[in-house]
Design a protein around this motif. Structure first.
Motif, PDB file in Angstrom:
ATOM      1  N   ASN A 161     -10.157  30.202 -12.428  1.00  0.00           N
ATOM      2  CA  ASN A 161      -8.875  29.929 -12.795  1.00  0.00           C
ATOM      3  C   ASN A 161      -7.876  29.715 -11.351  1.00  0.00           C
ATOM      4  O   ASN A 161      -7.338  30.548 -11.094  1.00  0.00           O
ATOM      5  CB  ASN A 161      -8.358  31.038 -13.587  1.00  0.00           C
ATOM      6  CG  ASN A 161      -6.860  30.837 -14.103  1.00  0.00           C
ATOM      7  OD1 ASN A 161      -6.342  29.943 -13.865  1.00  0.00           O
ATOM      8  ND2 ASN A 161      -6.564  31.637 -15.157  1.00  0.00           N
ATOM      9  N   PRO A 162      -8.101  28.561 -10.806  1.00  0.00           N
ATOM     10  CA  PRO A 162      -7.341  28.285  -9.742  1.00  0.00           C
ATOM     11  C   PRO A 162      -5.879  28.786  -9.665  1.00  0.00           C
ATOM     12  O   PRO A 162      -5.251  29.111  -8.708  1.00  0.00           O
ATOM     13  CB  PRO A 162      -7.517  26.685  -9.406  1.00  0.00           C
ATOM     14  CG  PRO A 162      -8.637  26.283 -10.147  1.00  0.00           C
ATOM     15  CD  PRO A 162      -8.716  27.328 -11.500  1.00  0.00           C
ATOM     16  N   GLU A 163      -5.195  28.465 -10.787  1.00  0.00           N
ATOM     17  CA  GLU A 163      -3.866  28.570 -10.979  1.00  0.00           C
ATOM     18  C   GLU A 163      -3.497  30.266 -10.759  1.00  0.00           C
ATOM     19  O   GLU A 163      -2.725  30.647 -10.053  1.00  0.00           O
ATOM     20  CB  GLU A 163      -3.358  27.985 -12.231  1.00  0.00           C
ATOM     21  CG  GLU A 163      -1.553  28.220 -12.415  1.00  0.00           C
ATOM     22  CD  GLU A 163      -1.102  27.661 -13.552  1.00  0.00           C
ATOM     23  OE1 GLU A 163       0.061  27.823 -13.888  1.00  0.00           O
ATOM     24  OE2 GLU A 163      -2.084  27.117 -14.260  1.00  0.00           O
ATOM     25  N   LYS A 186      -1.450  32.244  -7.618  1.00  0.00           N
ATOM     26  CA  LYS A 186      -0.603  33.511  -7.859  1.00  0.00           C
ATOM     27  C   LYS A 186      -0.487  34.711  -7.337  1.00  0.00           C
ATOM     28  O   LYS A 186      -0.109  35.229  -6.972  1.00  0.00           O
ATOM     29  CB  LYS A 186      -0.227  33.600  -9.459  1.00  0.00           C
ATOM     30  CG  LYS A 186       0.436  32.402 -10.025  1.00  0.00           C
ATOM     31  CD  LYS A 186       0.738  32.647 -11.834  1.00  0.00           C
ATOM     32  CE  LYS A 186       1.101  31.136 -12.188  1.00  0.00           C
ATOM     33  NZ  LYS A 186       1.630  31.212 -13.601  1.00  0.00           N
ATOM     34  N   GLU A 187      -2.187  35.071  -7.743  1.00  0.00           N
ATOM     35  CA  GLU A 187      -2.387  36.396  -7.296  1.00  0.00           C
ATOM     36  C   GLU A 187      -2.546  36.499  -5.702  1.00  0.00           C
ATOM     37  O   GLU A 187      -1.812  37.490  -4.855  1.00  0.00           O
ATOM     38  CB  GLU A 187      -3.906  36.862  -7.635  1.00  0.00           C
ATOM     39  CG  GLU A 187      -4.092  36.994  -9.343  1.00  0.00           C
ATOM     40  CD  GLU A 187      -3.240  38.320  -9.497  1.00  0.00           C
ATOM     41  OE1 GLU A 187      -2.941  39.173  -8.574  1.00  0.00           O
ATOM     42  OE2 GLU A 187      -2.837  38.320 -10.815  1.00  0.00           O
ATOM     43  N   MET A 188      -2.839  35.374  -5.083  1.00  0.00           N
ATOM     44  CA  MET A 188      -2.892  35.459  -3.584  1.00  0.00           C
ATOM     45  C   MET A 188      -1.404  35.567  -2.818  1.00  0.00           C
ATOM     46  O   MET A 188      -1.278  36.185  -1.977  1.00  0.00           O
ATOM     47  CB  MET A 188      -3.617  34.434  -2.858  1.00  0.00           C
ATOM     48  CG  MET A 188      -5.226  34.185  -3.313  1.00  0.00           C
ATOM     49  SD  MET A 188      -5.943  32.771  -2.678  1.00  0.00           S
ATOM     50  CE  MET A 188      -5.482  32.641  -1.120  1.00  0.00           C
ATOM     51  N   GLU A 217     -12.104  38.997  -2.661  1.00  0.00           N
ATOM     52  CA  GLU A 217     -12.411  39.660  -4.112  1.00  0.00           C
ATOM     53  C   GLU A 217     -11.456  38.833  -5.247  1.00  0.00           C
ATOM     54  O   GLU A 217     -12.035  38.784  -6.407  1.00  0.00           O
ATOM     55  CB  GLU A 217     -11.799  41.244  -3.956  1.00  0.00           C
ATOM     56  CG  GLU A 217     -11.774  41.766  -5.241  1.00  0.00           C
ATOM     57  CD  GLU A 217     -13.248  41.877  -5.956  1.00  0.00           C
ATOM     58  OE1 GLU A 217     -13.158  41.973  -7.347  1.00  0.00           O
ATOM     59  OE2 GLU A 217     -14.196  41.836  -5.288  1.00  0.00           O
ATOM     60  N   LEU A 218     -10.367  38.528  -4.663  1.00  0.00           N
ATOM     61  CA  LEU A 218      -9.525  37.388  -5.518  1.00  0.00           C
ATOM     62  C   LEU A 218     -10.275  36.310  -5.938  1.00  0.00           C
ATOM     63  O   LEU A 218     -10.207  35.873  -6.917  1.00  0.00           O
ATOM     64  CB  LEU A 218      -8.113  37.370  -4.971  1.00  0.00           C
ATOM     65  CG  LEU A 218      -7.037  38.554  -4.802  1.00  0.00           C
ATOM     66  CD1 LEU A 218      -5.839  38.258  -4.306  1.00  0.00           C
ATOM     67  CD2 LEU A 218      -6.753  39.091  -6.309  1.00  0.00           C
ATOM     68  N   GLN A 219     -10.907  35.692  -4.835  1.00  0.00           N
ATOM     69  CA  GLN A 219     -11.363  34.495  -5.208  1.00  0.00           C
ATOM     70  C   GLN A 219     -12.501  34.792  -6.034  1.00  0.00           C
ATOM     71  O   GLN A 219     -12.919  33.869  -6.802  1.00  0.00           O
ATOM     72  CB  GLN A 219     -12.050  33.802  -3.545  1.00  0.00           C
ATOM     73  CG  GLN A 219     -10.493  33.613  -2.906  1.00  0.00           C
ATOM     74  CD  GLN A 219     -11.239  33.195  -1.543  1.00  0.00           C
ATOM     75  OE1 GLN A 219     -12.391  33.568  -0.884  1.00  0.00           O
ATOM     76  NE2 GLN A 219     -10.263  32.245  -0.474  1.00  0.00           N
ATOM     77  N   ARG A 220     -13.394  35.878  -6.041  1.00  0.00           N
ATOM     78  CA  ARG A 220     -14.472  36.040  -6.626  1.00  0.00           C
ATOM     79  C   ARG A 220     -14.128  36.490  -8.018  1.00  0.00           C
ATOM     80  O   ARG A 220     -14.607  35.740  -8.926  1.00  0.00           O
ATOM     81  CB  ARG A 220     -15.224  37.230  -6.198  1.00  0.00           C
ATOM     82  CG  ARG A 220     -16.619  37.513  -7.092  1.00  0.00           C
ATOM     83  CD  ARG A 220     -17.120  39.016  -6.724  1.00  0.00           C
ATOM     84  NE  ARG A 220     -15.946  39.992  -7.001  1.00  0.00           N
ATOM     85  CZ  ARG A 220     -15.923  40.604  -8.298  1.00  0.00           C
ATOM     86  NH1 ARG A 220     -16.772  39.836  -9.349  1.00  0.00           N
ATOM     87  NH2 ARG A 220     -15.265  41.218  -8.590  1.00  0.00           N
TER      88      ARG A 220
END
Length: 209
Positions: free
Chosen positions: A82-84, A88-90, A74-77
């Protein structure tokens, strides 16, 4: 360049050689010419036993990764552009779950030096300037200093060679399968990814789509 010409590594290899030959000498009255092979098996079992707590930690890490897989997707989607921010979220998710993307790598890292040293001991004709007596041993007629490939191309392969290597291959496959089943992550409800599915179910879905 010979890495084991470097003094600390040469000393480490010589110490390992001394320990293995000492254990082999102790086992010779029981195992005869196969004493060195039995010594390697015992050392391997001891290392594996010492790493049981680490293996349990690895299994827990695999289960945690399987449980986090839907949230990571879900975070990747959400942050794929915005890779940065995604990174950070991961990392924040891993910190919140008290884990890391590298959890579970310790058993591999811990075993690597032992496996590397044991492998090297049966490759070198000399250890610290003296003949490598381990190469004079065999396992049920298969010389420990000769690989299956070199035996085939060198014309020295015997029925005993094929039998020993065949049994070893079967044992490695069986151990790998048992390990895979024991340490397979617990399925997470609601996650239909292939990693979270039994092999037959994942294969069935691939076949029917």
């Amino acid at each position: 360049m010979d890495l084991f010409a470097f003094l600390p590594l040469a000393a480490l290899l010589d110490a390992a050689y001394g320990a293995l030959t000492g254990l082999s000498d102790l086992l010779t009255p029981v195992a005869g010419a196969s004493a060195a092979a039995l010594a390697v098996v015992l050392v391997t079992l001891i290392v594996r036993a010492l790493l049981i707590p680490v293996g349990i930690s690895q299994a827990k890490a695999e289960q945690t990764r399987a449980r986090l897989a839907p949230r990571l997707r879900e975070l990747q989607r959400r942050h794929k552009k915005n890779p940065e921010r995604l990174q950070k979220e991961m990392m924040a998710l891993y910190r919140a779950e008290n884990t890391s993307p590298f959890a579970g790598m310790l058993p591999v890292l811990a075993q690597a030096p032992v496996v590397g040293i044991l492998y090297t001991l049966f490759l070198r004709p000399e250890i610290a300037g003296h003949p490598n007596e381990l190469l004079a041993h065999d396992l049920f007629g298969a010389p420990l200093g000769t690989s299956l490939v070199s035996a085939l191309f060198g014309g020295t392969a015997t029925p005993a060679t094929f039998l020993v290597y065949g049994v070893l291959l079967a044992v490695m496959i069986a151990v790998a399968e048992v390990t895979r089943r024991v340490f397979r992550p617990t399925p997470v409800e609601g996650d239909d990814s292939p990693l979270n599915s039994p092999p037959c179910c994942a294969w069935s879905r691939r076949c029917t789509t």
